[in-house]
Structures are given as C-alpha cells and as structure tokens.
Design a protein around this motif. Structure first.
Motif, mmCIF file in Angstrom:
data_model
loop_
_atom_site.group_PDB
_atom_site.id
_atom_site.type_symbol
_atom_site.label_atom_id
_atom_site.label_comp_id
_atom_site.label_asym_id
_atom_site.label_seq_id
_atom_site.Cartn_x
_atom_site.Cartn_y
_atom_site.Cartn_z
ATOM 1 N N GLU A 134 -9.560 -19.710 53.094
ATOM 2 C CA GLU A 134 -9.794 -19.287 51.551
ATOM 3 C C GLU A 134 -10.019 -20.107 50.509
ATOM 4 N N GLN A 135 -10.655 -20.248 49.835
ATOM 5 C CA GLN A 135 -10.734 -21.177 48.579
ATOM 6 C C GLN A 135 -10.026 -20.331 47.882
ATOM 7 N N HIS A 137 -8.801 -19.828 43.861
ATOM 8 C CA HIS A 137 -7.461 -20.687 42.756
ATOM 9 C C HIS A 137 -6.206 -19.289 42.214
ATOM 10 N N GLU A 151 -4.317 -24.701 40.406
ATOM 11 C CA GLU A 151 -4.170 -24.729 42.405
ATOM 12 C C GLU A 151 -3.047 -24.197 42.455
ATOM 13 N N HIS A 172 -10.865 -15.347 43.950
ATOM 14 C CA HIS A 172 -11.753 -16.229 43.240
ATOM 15 C C HIS A 172 -11.683 -15.075 41.813
#
Length: 600
Positions: A134-135, A137, A151, A172
């Motif tokens: 998963e990207q 934040h 981050e 997200h």
C-alpha cells in the motif's frame, strides 16, 4: 529507552501488530500495562480487551508472560533485552480507539501502546510501518525522529504521557496546510468527500489565529494537526496537546459552489473551535486531579463545568468574533443551548459541580431516564460561563472579562505545564479565587448559585443589559431546537421525546410529569395508534394538535412484542424553547457593551 514498532498487519481482519522493545527491563520481572480510559473521554473503556495475542521473548527465546489483571502483564525475570509482541483488534470507528481497514488506519496510543512500568517518564521512540503493498501516507503531531513529515518511519516522544497524546491517521486522505501566527497547521480529511478545501483552510486559519492571540503568542506547540474522518452521519471530537481527532458528516463539509455557512458546516467549525480551544483549556490548564492523569482508574473533579463548559462557550463565541457567523446566527446557537438545558428536568436535580463529579457514572452512561436526572456540564456549563463573562463585564464597567480570567490561568498554570519542571493543576477552590482576583471583586455569591444550586441561571436579565431580547416560548414541533419565532397559540404535548420507528413512533425518553408518564407509557414503547388512527413521526404533532388540551385519548402501543392500550390526557406544551435577538430599543450603552462582548 522503550521502542515501539507498529504495523497494519491484516487490513481485512483489522489487526495492528505491535512490538515493544525494552533494553533494560526490571530485574524482578518487567510489568507492562494499557490504560483503561483515554483523557478527554470520561468513561472506563477497557482497551486491553482488544489485545487478542501477546507473547514475550529475549535473545530469540520465549519468556513467560503472566497476566496480572484486566490490563497488566508481567514477564519472568531475565537478563538482557525484552521484546513483547502483541496483536490489536482495531474496529472502533470513533475518535477514542483504533480502526483499520483497506482504506485507512487510525489509532490512539491509549489503545495500542503498552506502558512500561517504572519507565513511564523515559523518552521513547515509535517506528510506524506501512502495510504491505500500500502507498499510504501518515498524519500525526508526533515529533519526528528521522521520518519525513507525512511518511512512515521513526518518531519520538518525551515520555509515555506525550506518546499517547498524539493520535495517528494513515491511508489515503486529502490534506491542506497553512500557518497561523507563524505556526504550521495541517488539515487532514479521510473518507469520501468533495470538500472545498481552500474555504476550509481560510476559515480554520481565522479560528486558530484568534485563539492563539486570545491567550497570547507564541502558540504552545510547534505544529498542529486537524484529523477528520468523514462518514454519512458522524459527529464528535477529542482533543490532544497538538492535534485533534474529529468525526464529521459528509453533508456538513463545505462544497465549492456553496457561499453561505450552512447549519452543518457551522456545527463542524464550532467543533473544530472547541477542540482547538482545549489546547489551552484542559491540555495545559488542567484540574489538579489530572496533573498527572491516573490511567488505571477514574479521575474525579468538580471542575469539568470550567474545562468543558467554558470551552463550549468559547467555541461558538470564536465564530462570531472572527466573522464566520453573524450576530443573529450566534444568538440562534445560544438559544439552542438554552433550549437544550430548559427541556431537561435534570437541571432541577443536579447542579454543575455534581454533574462534573458524576461524569464517569452518569453523563457518559446515559439512558432513557437521563434527561430527568442529569444536567450537562457542557451546555449548562457554557451558560454559566456566559453569565460569568457578562457579570464581570458589567461590574467592572467593561474593564475586565472572562478573557482576562483565562489569560491569568494560562500564565499561572498552562504556559509552562510541559516544561522541564512540570506544571501544576488548578485546585477546585483555586479556580474561583483567581476569577475573583482578576475581576477585582468577590464572585463567591455567583459561584454558589451557578455551581452549587439547581437554580436557573440569570441569563435573561444579564443579556438584557447587553441589548439582547429573550423569548421563552412553546415548541413549534419536534424539529424545533430553539430560535426566535412568533407562535400564535401553544401546541399540545405527550411529554416524551420520540423518534421515527417502522409502523409507529418510538418513545426514546419519557419526561417526568408528562402525559406519557402519567398514562403508564415507558421509554422504548412504540405508539401505533391514537383513537384508532395510525400515528407516525410525521403526523404526531398534527394529530395531537387536533384535540383540545385535557382531552382523553386511547393510545395503542407495543412494549416489546406485547400490545398495550392506555388512556392518555393530552397536555398543553410547556414553555421550554428559547429565542434571542438584538433588542431594537436598546440604549447606546447596552449596544456598546454588546459590541465589546461579541467583537472583543
């Protein structure tokens, strides 16, 4: 120092995995524990119940871990580093606990970080790990310790108290940044939404700059984060020392094509204002009972009226002072607060000090009889703050106000609370003494009546001296929460609060002395017919209004699965609804006093 590593391990099963590393454990067997409540929400919540697996090891070998009680464990004595691994079930969609699914993760430290007994005052580090594949934040006010802002990576805290005072949002989300009085602020919106982020940034900046200047620059934090989770009908917030976690209804957020401040957005701005004000009033200016917090059990104080009630007074007052709402919109909000207090018989049974002390067992554990036996230290506390402010302004001839009292409390108790020496909390009698000292006259008689009796507050007489006209009237129906209205004749009432229910009308609260109680109806009963005709939430007011007060009618109602038939005598609705507006005939002095109050 203790080191924590937390990872969203199974998004579909809602599991966080946590590793706690202790370099120098207690030689007699290290004890670890989890808080049973979270500061700002006064209810024992038993967070440890969500630890579903826990084990310990040292140098790769298992270490026996014995459970001591509902929230504590002790490891067997060892030499060398101790690691404790545990899994947290996170499915609490609120601002108080921990939540995890495929779209986002959120947690408070009180739900996730075991305290190391004997090392609670030691610095600690936290490594936030991203879920596999998963990207995401990160948004948190935790101080950085190698991680880059926004981050995953390494963060730090000065001690356990700070560690649990910085919630973490991950996933997200939309975010915007601004500076208020030179201090960076971040606004995070998680969930599906179409918010006008530029407008939200502009409006929150006004709130933040006003409150920072009210107490005096500089702000007591290096940066601040607003974290909002959007749902279909969410509402709520919880304060922290440099951030706040919020729940908001999707429809309450501003849209790009909207120009007016709709009621829902006004409520959301008031919530943001409320939690931000807590940065000073409760996170740093604290009751003595909270300095420090005892996270093992209830912490009792008679001062919640001052910390929640005064904050509730300033939240909407900030909106009118910053020009985000009009004077009349503020009066409407104040009328709704007055109405909410007036409609509860509990105001005649419980005073504000009792309400504060009983928060743990009554306010946070409300049931169907609560309106009859308790008063809210939020709403009546806000009215007490209003009366205190206006009283000081009048008797000092405008030279002093509640603003000055709050600034004095800040200088004496709040400003250096998190310094190396550590701050002191405000004693219960001390708060009143400082108010009198700042005002320049004795306020004891005011506090005796406002806090320690159940007498109604002198709101109308005080507001009149500021050119504000008051109205106490009958309700215009179930949707009437307060505000100025001209009603030709009083309506009828059954003496209960109701909600729509399939096939009828559910009584949620039966009020003392009302027609429903006298007829033998109870909370939870579902009315289905009145004199043989079906009733619903949509036609109940009209149906009642078709009878003369004093008429006896036959009520059919279900209690559980049993049908009951009762005789009910319809009552005239009582005067329990307030309206406020600027008086047209107010003299120059009253208008000037009102201007100084609402624009200061």
């Amino acid at each position: 120092m203790p080191h924590y590593r937390i990872k969203p391990a199974d998004l579909k099963a809602h599991y966080f995995d946590v590793t706690l590393s202790i370099d120098k454990p207690d030689a007699n067997g290290q004890t670890v524990w989890l808080p049973v409540w979270i500061p700002g929400s006064y209810l024992i919540r038993e967070f440890a119940r969500n630890i579903i697996e826990i084990s310990a090891s040292s140098k790769g070998k298992p270490v026996t871990l014995t459970k001591l009680d509902k929230h504590g464990w002790q490891a067997e004595p060892i030499k060398g580093k101790l690691e404790i691994n545990y899994r947290i079930y996170a499915w609490d969609l609120s601002v108080r606990g921990a939540y995890l699914d495929e779209t986002r993760g959120f947690f408070n430290g009180t739900s996730t970080f075991l305290a190391v007994k004997g090392q609670e005052h030691q610095p600690c580090t936290v490594e936030l790990l991203a879920p596999a594949g998963e990207q995401w934040h990160v948004a948190t006010s935790l101080p950085l310790d190698g991680a880059r802002a926004g981050e995953f990576g390494l963060y730090k805290a000065a001690d356990y108290d700070e560690l649990i005072d910085h919630p973490v949002e991950m996933g997200h989300f939309s975010d915007i940044r601004f500076k208020a009085c030179g201090v960076p602020h971040e606004v995070v919106i998680a969930g599906r939404h179409r918010t006008d982020m530029k407008r939200l940034k502009r409006d929150l900046k006004k709130i933040c700059e006003y409150q920072i200047k009210l107490f005096g620059e500089p702000a007591p934090f290096d940066r601040y984060v607003f974290m909002s989770m959007v749902t279909g009908d969410g509402y709520g917030g919880l304060e922290h020392r440099a951030s706040t976690a919020l729940m908001v209804s999707r429809d309450d957020l501003p849209l790009a094509h909207e120009t007016a401040v709709k009621a829902g957005y006004r409520q959301y701005l008031g919530l943001c204002s409320h939690e931000y004000f807590h940065t000073w009033n409760v996170k740093r200016i604290k009751p003595a009972a909270y300095a420090p917090y005892d996270l093992y059990s209830e912490n009792y104080t008679r001062l919640l009226w001052a910390f929640e009630g005064i904050t509730s007074y300033y939240d909407d007052l900030t909106l009118v002072r910053t020009g985000l709402i009009t004077e009349q919109e503020y009066f409407d909000l104040l009328a709704q607060t007055l109405t909410g207090v007036e409609r509860g018989a509990g105001r005649k049974r419980q005073n504000l000090e009792e309400a504060s002390l009983d928060a743990w067992v009554k306010y946070y554990r409300q049931d169907e009889n609560s309106p009859n036996v308790i008063v809210s230290y939020y709403t009546k506390g806000a009215l007490a703050a209003l009366c205190l402010d206006l009283t000081i302004r009048l008797r000092s001839k405008g030279k002093k106000s509640l603003d000055d009292v709050m600034r004095a409390l800040w200088q004496r108790f709040g400003k250096d609370f998190y310094s190396n020496q550590g701050g002191q909390g405000v004693g219960e009698a001390e708060w009143e003494q400082i108010a009198s000292e700042v005002a320049g006259f004795d306020l004891q008689a005011f506090f005796e009546q406002a806090l320690r009796t159940t007498q109604d507050l002198p709101v109308a007489s005080l507001l009149a001296q500021f050119g504000v006209q008051t109205q106490l009237r009958v309700t215009a129906g179930g949707a009437d929460k307060g505000g100025w209205k001209d009603i030709a004749a009083p309506g009828n009432s059954i003496g209960a609060r109701v909600a729509g229910e399939a096939g009828g009308v559910k009584l949620t609260h039966v009020l003392d002395g009302g027609a429903a109680q006298q007829a033998g109806l109870a909370a939870g009963d579902v009315l289905i017919a009145l004199n043989g005709l079906r009733v619903s939430a949509g036609n109940l007011d009209t149906t009642l209004g078709s009878y003369a007060a004093g008429s006896a009618v036959e009520i059919h109602a279900f209690r559980r699965d049993e049908l009951h038939v009762r005789q009910l005598t319809i009552q005239t609705a009582g005067q329990d609804t307030w309206g406020l507006r600027a008086a047209q005939d107010a003299d120059t002095a009253a208008v000037a006093a009102r201007k100084a109050w609402l624009e200061s």
